[in-house]
Enzyme design. Structure first.
Site, PDB file in Angstrom:
ATOM      1  N   ILE A   7       0.835  -1.209   0.000  1.00  0.00           N
ATOM      2  CA  ILE A   7       0.000   0.000   0.000  1.00  0.00           C
ATOM      3  C   ILE A   7       0.871   1.261   0.000  1.00  0.00           C
ATOM      4  O   ILE A   7       0.594   2.225  -0.723  1.00  0.00           O
ATOM      5  CB  ILE A   7      -0.929  -0.020   1.241  1.00  0.00           C
ATOM      6  CG1 ILE A   7      -1.927  -1.194   1.139  1.00  0.00           C
ATOM      7  CG2 ILE A   7      -1.685   1.303   1.369  1.00  0.00           C
ATOM      8  CD1 ILE A   7      -2.745  -1.434   2.404  1.00  0.00           C
ATOM      9  N   SER A  51      -6.960   0.053   9.926  1.00  0.00           N
ATOM     10  CA  SER A  51      -7.358  -1.201   9.275  1.00  0.00           C
ATOM     11  C   SER A  51      -8.816  -1.478   9.603  1.00  0.00           C
ATOM     12  O   SER A  51      -9.323  -1.065  10.663  1.00  0.00           O
ATOM     13  CB  SER A  51      -6.501  -2.355   9.816  1.00  0.00           C
ATOM     14  OG  SER A  51      -7.084  -3.590   9.451  1.00  0.00           O
ATOM     15  N   TYR A  62      -2.838  -6.584  17.387  1.00  0.00           N
ATOM     16  CA  TYR A  62      -2.863  -5.780  16.152  1.00  0.00           C
ATOM     17  C   TYR A  62      -4.207  -5.036  16.022  1.00  0.00           C
ATOM     18  O   TYR A  62      -4.231  -3.834  15.743  1.00  0.00           O
ATOM     19  CB  TYR A  62      -2.636  -6.708  14.954  1.00  0.00           C
ATOM     20  CG  TYR A  62      -2.744  -6.053  13.593  1.00  0.00           C
ATOM     21  CD1 TYR A  62      -1.716  -5.262  13.090  1.00  0.00           C
ATOM     22  CD2 TYR A  62      -3.868  -6.253  12.794  1.00  0.00           C
ATOM     23  CE1 TYR A  62      -1.814  -4.680  11.831  1.00  0.00           C
ATOM     24  CE2 TYR A  62      -3.976  -5.679  11.541  1.00  0.00           C
ATOM     25  CZ  TYR A  62      -2.943  -4.895  11.055  1.00  0.00           C
ATOM     26  OH  TYR A  62      -3.051  -4.316   9.815  1.00  0.00           O
ATOM     27  N   LYS A  89      -4.701  -0.911  15.803  1.00  0.00           N
ATOM     28  CA  LYS A  89      -5.354  -0.225  14.685  1.00  0.00           C
ATOM     29  C   LYS A  89      -6.587   0.557  15.160  1.00  0.00           C
ATOM     30  O   LYS A  89      -6.959   1.564  14.569  1.00  0.00           O
ATOM     31  CB  LYS A  89      -5.721  -1.238  13.592  1.00  0.00           C
ATOM     32  CG  LYS A  89      -4.491  -1.827  12.887  1.00  0.00           C
ATOM     33  CD  LYS A  89      -3.703  -0.749  12.149  1.00  0.00           C
ATOM     34  CE  LYS A  89      -2.495  -1.269  11.406  1.00  0.00           C
ATOM     35  NZ  LYS A  89      -1.763  -0.216  10.689  1.00  0.00           N
ATOM     36  N   THR A  99      -1.548  -7.632  -0.719  1.00  0.00           N
ATOM     37  CA  THR A  99      -0.131  -7.282  -0.530  1.00  0.00           C
ATOM     38  C   THR A  99       0.566  -8.453   0.160  1.00  0.00           C
ATOM     39  O   THR A  99      -0.097  -9.395   0.609  1.00  0.00           O
ATOM     40  CB  THR A  99       0.039  -6.043   0.382  1.00  0.00           C
ATOM     41  OG1 THR A  99      -0.378  -6.392   1.704  1.00  0.00           O
ATOM     42  CG2 THR A  99      -0.759  -4.848  -0.097  1.00  0.00           C
TER      43      THR A  99
HETATM   44  N1  LIG Z   1      -2.832  -5.369   3.250  1.00  0.00           N
HETATM   45  C1  LIG Z   1      -3.952  -5.267   3.949  1.00  0.00           C
HETATM   46  O1  LIG Z   1      -4.925  -5.977   3.722  1.00  0.00           O
HETATM   47  C2  LIG Z   1      -4.079  -4.231   5.023  1.00  0.00           C
HETATM   48  C3  LIG Z   1      -5.332  -4.043   5.581  1.00  0.00           C
HETATM   49  C4  LIG Z   1      -5.490  -3.076   6.553  1.00  0.00           C
HETATM   50  C5  LIG Z   1      -4.420  -2.320   6.963  1.00  0.00           C
HETATM   51  N2  LIG Z   1      -3.203  -2.529   6.413  1.00  0.00           N
HETATM   52  C6  LIG Z   1      -2.113  -1.695   6.892  1.00  0.00           C
HETATM   53  O2  LIG Z   1      -1.540  -1.051   5.783  1.00  0.00           O
HETATM   54  C7  LIG Z   1      -0.170  -0.824   6.041  1.00  0.00           C
HETATM   55  C8  LIG Z   1       0.652  -1.374   4.890  1.00  0.00           C
HETATM   56  O3  LIG Z   1       0.367  -2.721   4.744  1.00  0.00           O
HETATM   57  P1  LIG Z   1       0.781  -3.555   3.453  1.00  0.00           P
HETATM   58  O4  LIG Z   1      -0.253  -4.571   3.275  1.00  0.00           O
HETATM   59  O5  LIG Z   1       1.134  -2.677   2.327  1.00  0.00           O
HETATM   60  O6  LIG Z   1       2.085  -4.275   4.064  1.00  0.00           O
HETATM   61  P2  LIG Z   1       3.458  -4.715   3.448  1.00  0.00           P
HETATM   62  O7  LIG Z   1       4.010  -5.711   4.391  1.00  0.00           O
HETATM   63  O8  LIG Z   1       3.322  -5.079   2.010  1.00  0.00           O
HETATM   64  O9  LIG Z   1       4.272  -3.352   3.551  1.00  0.00           O
HETATM   65  C9  LIG Z   1       4.581  -2.826   4.801  1.00  0.00           C
HETATM   66  C10 LIG Z   1       5.649  -1.811   4.638  1.00  0.00           C
HETATM   67  O10 LIG Z   1       5.978  -1.300   5.925  1.00  0.00           O
HETATM   68  C11 LIG Z   1       7.355  -1.427   6.129  1.00  0.00           C
HETATM   69  N3  LIG Z   1       7.620  -1.542   7.550  1.00  0.00           N
HETATM   70  C12 LIG Z   1       7.256  -2.521   8.393  1.00  0.00           C
HETATM   71  N4  LIG Z   1       7.725  -2.266   9.626  1.00  0.00           N
HETATM   72  C13 LIG Z   1       8.400  -1.095   9.550  1.00  0.00           C
HETATM   73  C14 LIG Z   1       9.109  -0.308  10.474  1.00  0.00           C
HETATM   74  N5  LIG Z   1       9.256  -0.684  11.737  1.00  0.00           N
HETATM   75  N6  LIG Z   1       9.653   0.836  10.038  1.00  0.00           N
HETATM   76  C15 LIG Z   1       9.510   1.228   8.767  1.00  0.00           C
HETATM   77  N7  LIG Z   1       8.872   0.522   7.834  1.00  0.00           N
HETATM   78  C16 LIG Z   1       8.324  -0.637   8.225  1.00  0.00           C
HETATM   79  C17 LIG Z   1       7.765  -2.629   5.314  1.00  0.00           C
HETATM   80  O11 LIG Z   1       9.132  -2.626   5.057  1.00  0.00           O
HETATM   81  C18 LIG Z   1       6.927  -2.404   4.063  1.00  0.00           C
HETATM   82  O12 LIG Z   1       7.519  -1.463   3.191  1.00  0.00           O
HETATM   83  C19 LIG Z   1       0.139  -1.467   7.383  1.00  0.00           C
HETATM   84  O13 LIG Z   1       0.081  -0.481   8.387  1.00  0.00           O
HETATM   85  C20 LIG Z   1      -0.994  -2.446   7.564  1.00  0.00           C
HETATM   86  O14 LIG Z   1      -1.270  -2.672   8.927  1.00  0.00           O
HETATM   87  C21 LIG Z   1      -3.002  -3.471   5.450  1.00  0.00           C
END
Ligand SMILES: NC(=O)c1ccc[n+]([C@@H]2O[C@H](COP(=O)([O-])OP(=O)(O)OC[C@H]3O[C@@H](n4cnc5c(N)ncnc54)[C@H](O)[C@@H]3O)[C@@H](O)[C@H]2O)c1
Length: 282
Positions: free
Chosen positions: A49, A174, A187, A191, A222
């Site tokens: 994202i 989330s 988690y 959120k 993702t």
């Molecule tokens: N994918 C989903 O379905 C979903 C749903 C709801 C919320 N989210 C939220 O969206 C955000 C992104 O999720 P995503 O699915 O793209 O995940 P992803 O794992 O593909 O990407 C996460 C990114 O965050 C970085 N990251 C993780 N820990 C870190 C830290 N301590 N410092 C700096 N960077 C860090 C990773 O390196 C990566 O670039 C997250 O906060 C996740 O909780 C995702």
């Protein structure tokens, strides 16, 4: 008697032909890209994202500062976006580390001395299991990265955002904040806390002209979702009953963030907005 020439405010060329109230929202051709001349800092933006948001904000005219935990991932993301002709730089930043947060701010300021947008995407979930079985270490890690780091980073960014016009902060919560997923209790809690953080910061920063909103994704395709096997199993059920019957794409989150940063959202703050293919308000 000589006619007294009284120019009415809107009787000029181009956009100036509009009444004053409309002129405020009109743009010249140069300003057509909604985020032109702005600087955006995005945490967790080398994939998923965050990467989609980085690409979109840059496509919409912003200079984007990419960051994540590993320098090689930052370099790779920056190279990809530069090859697309976009204005990006990047640096490693583990959002849980104070020195990394400071370094991210310093890097961003090199572009034009200010920061307009902060998008806090970085998030972790190291535990699938019982909430009450979670160790203190797990609680600390999840709360540090997911909840505390956006506030601590913003406190460093704020002095440079206050100097600019139209500052915007976007947190990433989330759907689990509304519909908790079993075995992701810590988690889920982190959120949910972000929804409250969004409201508190919005109230605190409104007098400074800075808006704070929250993207609330459902299940988005993702690496994160692939790791959390429980989530896709749960959300298709929700989708089947209430929604569009598919998982989301990262790009479907990016458009909302660009809008929230743009002047089109200049009167929107304190909102938690779901991008989930269904509404939690049903
Ligand atoms: N994918 C989903 O379905 C979903 C749903 C709801 C919320 N989210 C939220 O969206 C955000 C992104 O999720 P995503 O699915 O793209 O995940 P992803 O794992 O593909 O990407 C996460 C990114 O965050 C970085 N990251 C993780 N820990 C870190 C830290 N301590 N410092 C700096 N960077 C860090 C990773 O390196 C990566 O670039 C997250 O906060 C996740 O909780 C995702």
């Amino acid at each position: 008697m000589a006619a007294i020439f009284r120019p009415i405010p809107w009787a000029f060329r181009g956009s100036l032909c509009l009444p004053l109230s409309a002129r405020r929202f009109s743009k010249t051709a140069d300003e057509n890209r909604s985020l032109a001349g702005k600087v955006a800092v995005i945490t967790g933006s080398t994939r998923g994202i965050g990467f989609a948001i980085a690409r979109r904000l840059a496509q919409d005219g912003a200079h984007v500062v990419i960051s994540s935990r590993k320098q090689e991932n930052v370099d790779e993301a920056v190279t990809i976006l530069k090859e697309e002709g976009l204005s990006v730089t990047g640096t490693m930043c583990h959002v849980g580390k104070a020195e990394d947060r400071q370094h991210l701010v310093t890097t961003a300021l090199k572009h034009s001395g200010g920061i307009d947008f902060l998008v806090c995407v970085a998030g972790v979930n190291p535990l699938v299991g019982s909430t009450l079985g979670a160790s203190e270490q797990i609680w600390d890690k999840i709360l540090d990265v997911n909840v505390k780091s956006p506030a601590l980073l913003l406190s460093k960014v704020l002095p440079y955002m206050e100097n600019r016009r139209g500052g915007s902060v976007v947190l990433v919560s989330s759907g689990v904040a509304y519909v908790p997923v079993p075995k992701l209790g810590v988690y889920n809690t982190s959120k949910t806390a972000l929804l409250g953080l969004c409201k508190s910061l919005a109230v605190e920063l409104a007098p400074k002209g800075i808006r704070v909103n929250c993207l609330v994704p459902g299940i988005i395709k993702t690496d994160f979702t692939l790791r959390e096997k429980t989530m896709p199993n749960m959300l298709p059920d929700m989708n089947k009953i209430f929604g569009v019957k598919r998982l989301g794409e990262p790009e479907e989150c990016a458009g909302l963030v660009s809008f929230l940063c743009s002047s089109d959202a200049s009167y929107i703050t304190g909102e938690n907005i779901m991008v989930a293919g269904f509404s939690s308000k049903l």
